[in-house]
Design a protein around this motif. Structure first.
Motif, PDB file in Angstrom:
ATOM      1  N   GLU A 226     -22.781   4.710 -14.565  1.00  0.00           N
ATOM      2  CA  GLU A 226     -21.470   4.765 -15.197  1.00  0.00           C
ATOM      3  C   GLU A 226     -20.436   5.370 -14.249  1.00  0.00           C
ATOM      4  O   GLU A 226     -20.638   6.441 -13.677  1.00  0.00           O
ATOM      5  N   VAL A 227     -19.343   4.662 -14.072  1.00  0.00           N
ATOM      6  CA  VAL A 227     -18.220   5.130 -13.276  1.00  0.00           C
ATOM      7  C   VAL A 227     -16.937   4.734 -13.997  1.00  0.00           C
ATOM      8  O   VAL A 227     -16.960   3.955 -14.952  1.00  0.00           O
ATOM      9  N   ARG A 228     -15.824   5.261 -13.535  1.00  0.00           N
ATOM     10  CA  ARG A 228     -14.534   4.794 -14.008  1.00  0.00           C
ATOM     11  C   ARG A 228     -13.831   4.098 -12.853  1.00  0.00           C
ATOM     12  O   ARG A 228     -13.801   4.619 -11.731  1.00  0.00           O
ATOM     13  N   ILE A 229     -13.284   2.901 -13.110  1.00  0.00           N
ATOM     14  CA  ILE A 229     -12.566   2.146 -12.091  1.00  0.00           C
ATOM     15  C   ILE A 229     -11.103   2.031 -12.496  1.00  0.00           C
ATOM     16  O   ILE A 229     -10.785   1.638 -13.621  1.00  0.00           O
ATOM     17  N   VAL A 230     -10.215   2.376 -11.565  1.00  0.00           N
ATOM     18  CA  VAL A 230      -8.779   2.157 -11.731  1.00  0.00           C
ATOM     19  C   VAL A 230      -8.360   1.159 -10.663  1.00  0.00           C
ATOM     20  O   VAL A 230      -8.620   1.379  -9.467  1.00  0.00           O
ATOM     21  N   SER A 231      -7.737   0.061 -11.072  1.00  0.00           N
ATOM     22  CA  SER A 231      -7.397  -0.987 -10.116  1.00  0.00           C
ATOM     23  C   SER A 231      -5.996  -1.526 -10.382  1.00  0.00           C
ATOM     24  O   SER A 231      -5.393  -1.270 -11.430  1.00  0.00           O
ATOM     25  N   HIS A 232      -5.497  -2.276  -9.419  1.00  0.00           N
ATOM     26  CA  HIS A 232      -4.217  -2.974  -9.526  1.00  0.00           C
ATOM     27  C   HIS A 232      -4.382  -4.287  -8.765  1.00  0.00           C
ATOM     28  O   HIS A 232      -4.810  -4.279  -7.609  1.00  0.00           O
ATOM     29  N   PRO A 233      -4.054  -5.419  -9.371  1.00  0.00           N
ATOM     30  CA  PRO A 233      -4.353  -6.705  -8.731  1.00  0.00           C
ATOM     31  C   PRO A 233      -3.602  -6.951  -7.429  1.00  0.00           C
ATOM     32  O   PRO A 233      -4.080  -7.707  -6.585  1.00  0.00           O
ATOM     33  N   SER A 234      -2.452  -6.311  -7.241  1.00  0.00           N
ATOM     34  CA  SER A 234      -1.636  -6.589  -6.065  1.00  0.00           C
ATOM     35  C   SER A 234      -1.667  -5.478  -5.027  1.00  0.00           C
ATOM     36  O   SER A 234      -0.980  -5.568  -4.002  1.00  0.00           O
ATOM     37  N   ALA A 235      -2.434  -4.427  -5.272  1.00  0.00           N
ATOM     38  CA  ALA A 235      -2.494  -3.313  -4.330  1.00  0.00           C
ATOM     39  C   ALA A 235      -3.481  -3.610  -3.206  1.00  0.00           C
ATOM     40  O   ALA A 235      -4.410  -4.412  -3.350  1.00  0.00           O
ATOM     41  N   GLY A 236      -3.279  -2.951  -2.077  1.00  0.00           N
ATOM     42  CA  GLY A 236      -4.117  -3.168  -0.918  1.00  0.00           C
ATOM     43  C   GLY A 236      -5.104  -2.048  -0.677  1.00  0.00           C
ATOM     44  O   GLY A 236      -5.607  -1.410  -1.603  1.00  0.00           O
ATOM     45  N   HIS A 237      -5.355  -1.784   0.605  1.00  0.00           N
ATOM     46  CA  HIS A 237      -6.426  -0.872   1.015  1.00  0.00           C
ATOM     47  C   HIS A 237      -6.001   0.591   0.989  1.00  0.00           C
ATOM     48  O   HIS A 237      -6.852   1.477   1.026  1.00  0.00           O
ATOM     49  N   ARG A 238      -4.681   0.852   0.946  1.00  0.00           N
ATOM     50  CA  ARG A 238      -4.209   2.229   1.113  1.00  0.00           C
ATOM     51  C   ARG A 238      -3.341   2.646  -0.076  1.00  0.00           C
ATOM     52  O   ARG A 238      -2.111   2.616   0.001  1.00  0.00           O
ATOM     53  N   PRO A 239      -3.965   3.045  -1.197  1.00  0.00           N
ATOM     54  CA  PRO A 239      -3.179   3.492  -2.353  1.00  0.00           C
ATOM     55  C   PRO A 239      -2.365   4.726  -2.004  1.00  0.00           C
ATOM     56  O   PRO A 239      -2.775   5.561  -1.192  1.00  0.00           O
ATOM     57  N   LEU A 240      -1.193   4.821  -2.635  1.00  0.00           N
ATOM     58  CA  LEU A 240      -0.269   5.926  -2.388  1.00  0.00           C
ATOM     59  C   LEU A 240      -0.137   6.781  -3.632  1.00  0.00           C
ATOM     60  O   LEU A 240       0.142   6.262  -4.714  1.00  0.00           O
ATOM     61  N   PHE A 241      -0.312   8.069  -3.494  1.00  0.00           N
ATOM     62  CA  PHE A 241      -0.127   8.981  -4.608  1.00  0.00           C
ATOM     63  C   PHE A 241       1.353   9.326  -4.760  1.00  0.00           C
ATOM     64  O   PHE A 241       2.133   9.153  -3.821  1.00  0.00           O
ATOM     65  N   PRO A 242       1.747   9.808  -5.932  1.00  0.00           N
ATOM     66  CA  PRO A 242       3.153  10.154  -6.141  1.00  0.00           C
ATOM     67  C   PRO A 242       3.671  11.113  -5.072  1.00  0.00           C
ATOM     68  O   PRO A 242       3.041  12.129  -4.766  1.00  0.00           O
ATOM     69  N   GLY A 243       4.808  10.737  -4.470  1.00  0.00           N
ATOM     70  CA  GLY A 243       5.412  11.556  -3.430  1.00  0.00           C
ATOM     71  C   GLY A 243       4.977  11.210  -2.026  1.00  0.00           C
ATOM     72  O   GLY A 243       5.582  11.691  -1.054  1.00  0.00           O
ATOM     73  N   GLU A 244       3.941  10.391  -1.861  1.00  0.00           N
ATOM     74  CA  GLU A 244       3.494  10.011  -0.523  1.00  0.00           C
ATOM     75  C   GLU A 244       4.314   8.841   0.002  1.00  0.00           C
ATOM     76  O   GLU A 244       4.626   7.906  -0.730  1.00  0.00           O
ATOM     77  N   ALA A 245       4.615   8.886   1.289  1.00  0.00           N
ATOM     78  CA  ALA A 245       5.364   7.806   1.935  1.00  0.00           C
ATOM     79  C   ALA A 245       4.401   6.728   2.421  1.00  0.00           C
ATOM     80  O   ALA A 245       3.286   7.043   2.856  1.00  0.00           O
ATOM     81  N   PRO A 246       4.787   5.455   2.349  1.00  0.00           N
ATOM     82  CA  PRO A 246       3.903   4.400   2.847  1.00  0.00           C
ATOM     83  C   PRO A 246       3.740   4.495   4.354  1.00  0.00           C
ATOM     84  O   PRO A 246       4.690   4.833   5.071  1.00  0.00           O
ATOM     85  N   PRO A 247       2.529   4.237   4.853  1.00  0.00           N
ATOM     86  CA  PRO A 247       2.329   4.251   6.307  1.00  0.00           C
ATOM     87  C   PRO A 247       3.019   3.058   6.943  1.00  0.00           C
ATOM     88  O   PRO A 247       3.281   2.045   6.288  1.00  0.00           O
ATOM     89  N   PRO A 248       3.329   3.137   8.228  1.00  0.00           N
ATOM     90  CA  PRO A 248       3.963   1.992   8.896  1.00  0.00           C
ATOM     91  C   PRO A 248       3.003   0.816   8.988  1.00  0.00           C
ATOM     92  O   PRO A 248       1.780   1.008   8.989  1.00  0.00           O
ATOM     93  N   PRO A 249       3.525  -0.409   9.045  1.00  0.00           N
ATOM     94  CA  PRO A 249       2.639  -1.565   9.216  1.00  0.00           C
ATOM     95  C   PRO A 249       1.811  -1.435  10.490  1.00  0.00           C
ATOM     96  O   PRO A 249       2.283  -0.919  11.506  1.00  0.00           O
TER      97      PRO A 249
END
Length: 263
Positions: free
Chosen positions: A207-230
């Motif tokens: 048993e685990v819990r999964i949180v997903s988003h269909p359009s998100a990629g490999h590097r999820p961002l938490f609130p307040g975090e800036a996206p890394p450069p391409p």
């Protein structure tokens, strides 16, 4: 061992933060967790003085030693948060270290993979396990013979999908061996490897819990975090908006699970 430590006064939970294939100490995520009442430590887990130069036969005892340091701060609950290869390490650590009570695996793998880069001897091939435990290599999945031909930037998703299809059963991360709570965070558009497929495979073991988003990629961002450069070398999938949406959705569950009272 290079470390960074963010201490929250009277914190009961200590979180070991493991970056991905950079192996770096992630001071930013430590500070974010400390702002939410946790003590957080991150380490450079390869590539530093006295460490293996690549992700090759890295001793899981490296992370056990980090937990020892974290426990010495006085926390009563130990948890691990890892991204990508750091998530692979976090899940394996929970399988061998009973003190781990919670794991957050961002863009996880469901199997142990072959090395990325050279081992302690400076040699990359023939391939070996990414990890060892008590001096023995952890069973691993070898890479497909044909590497991606396109790029850079390159997507490795199909490459890892082929590797997963041929992976030996013993390479699977034995998640049923841990009593820790497990939260998996995965994007459906991950182009580095199929983390949502991996998350589903892990969920078949326990048993685990999964949180997903269909359009998100490999590097999820938490609130307040800036996206890394391409990256000029790799395709990670997703978009800053989708990656932030996944992180925002997962964040309350992460904070709640990590801050649970000790069993």
């Amino acid at each position: 061992m290079e470390t960074c430590l963010a201490v929250s006064d009277d914190a009961e939970v200590g979180v070991l933060v493991l970056a991905g294939s950079s192996g770096r100490a992630d001071a930013g995520r430590c500070a974010l967790l400390a702002a939410h009442g946790m003590t957080a430590m991150s380490i450079r887990w390869f590539g530093g003085p006295g460490q293996t130069p690549g992700i090759c036969e890295v001793p899981l005892e490296t992370f056990v030693s980090a937990l020892d340091l974290l426990a010495a701060t006085g926390v009563s609950r130990l948890a691990v948060l890892g991204l990508s290869k750091g998530a692979e390490a976090a899940l394996m650590l929970a399988c061998v270290e009973p003190r781990v009570q919670a794991v957050v695996a961002l863009s996880p793998s469901s199997v142990v993979w072959a090395n990325v880069g050279p081992g302690p001897d400076g040699v990359t091939v023939p391939y070996r396990s990414s990890w060892t435990w008590r001096g023995q290599p952890v069973p691993f999945a070898p890479y497909p013979a044909e590497w991606p031909a396109e790029g850079p930037p390159t997507s490795f998703r199909a490459f890892y999908e082929r590797g997963l299809a041929a992976a030996p059963p013993e390479a699977a991360i034995p998640l049923e061996r841990t009593r820790a709570e497990v939260l998996l965070v995965a994007g459906g558009d991950d182009l580095m490897w199929p983390s949502l497929t991996f998350a589903d495979a892990l969920a078949e073991r326990r048993e685990v819990r999964i949180v997903s988003h269909p359009s998100a990629g490999h590097r999820p961002l938490f609130p307040g975090e800036a996206p890394p450069p391409p990256s000029p070398s790799y395709l990670y999938g997703g978009s800053p908006e989708a990656d932030a949406a996944l992180g925002a959705t997962a964040w309350p569950s992460i904070v709640d699970m990590l801050n649970q009272p000790s069993a």
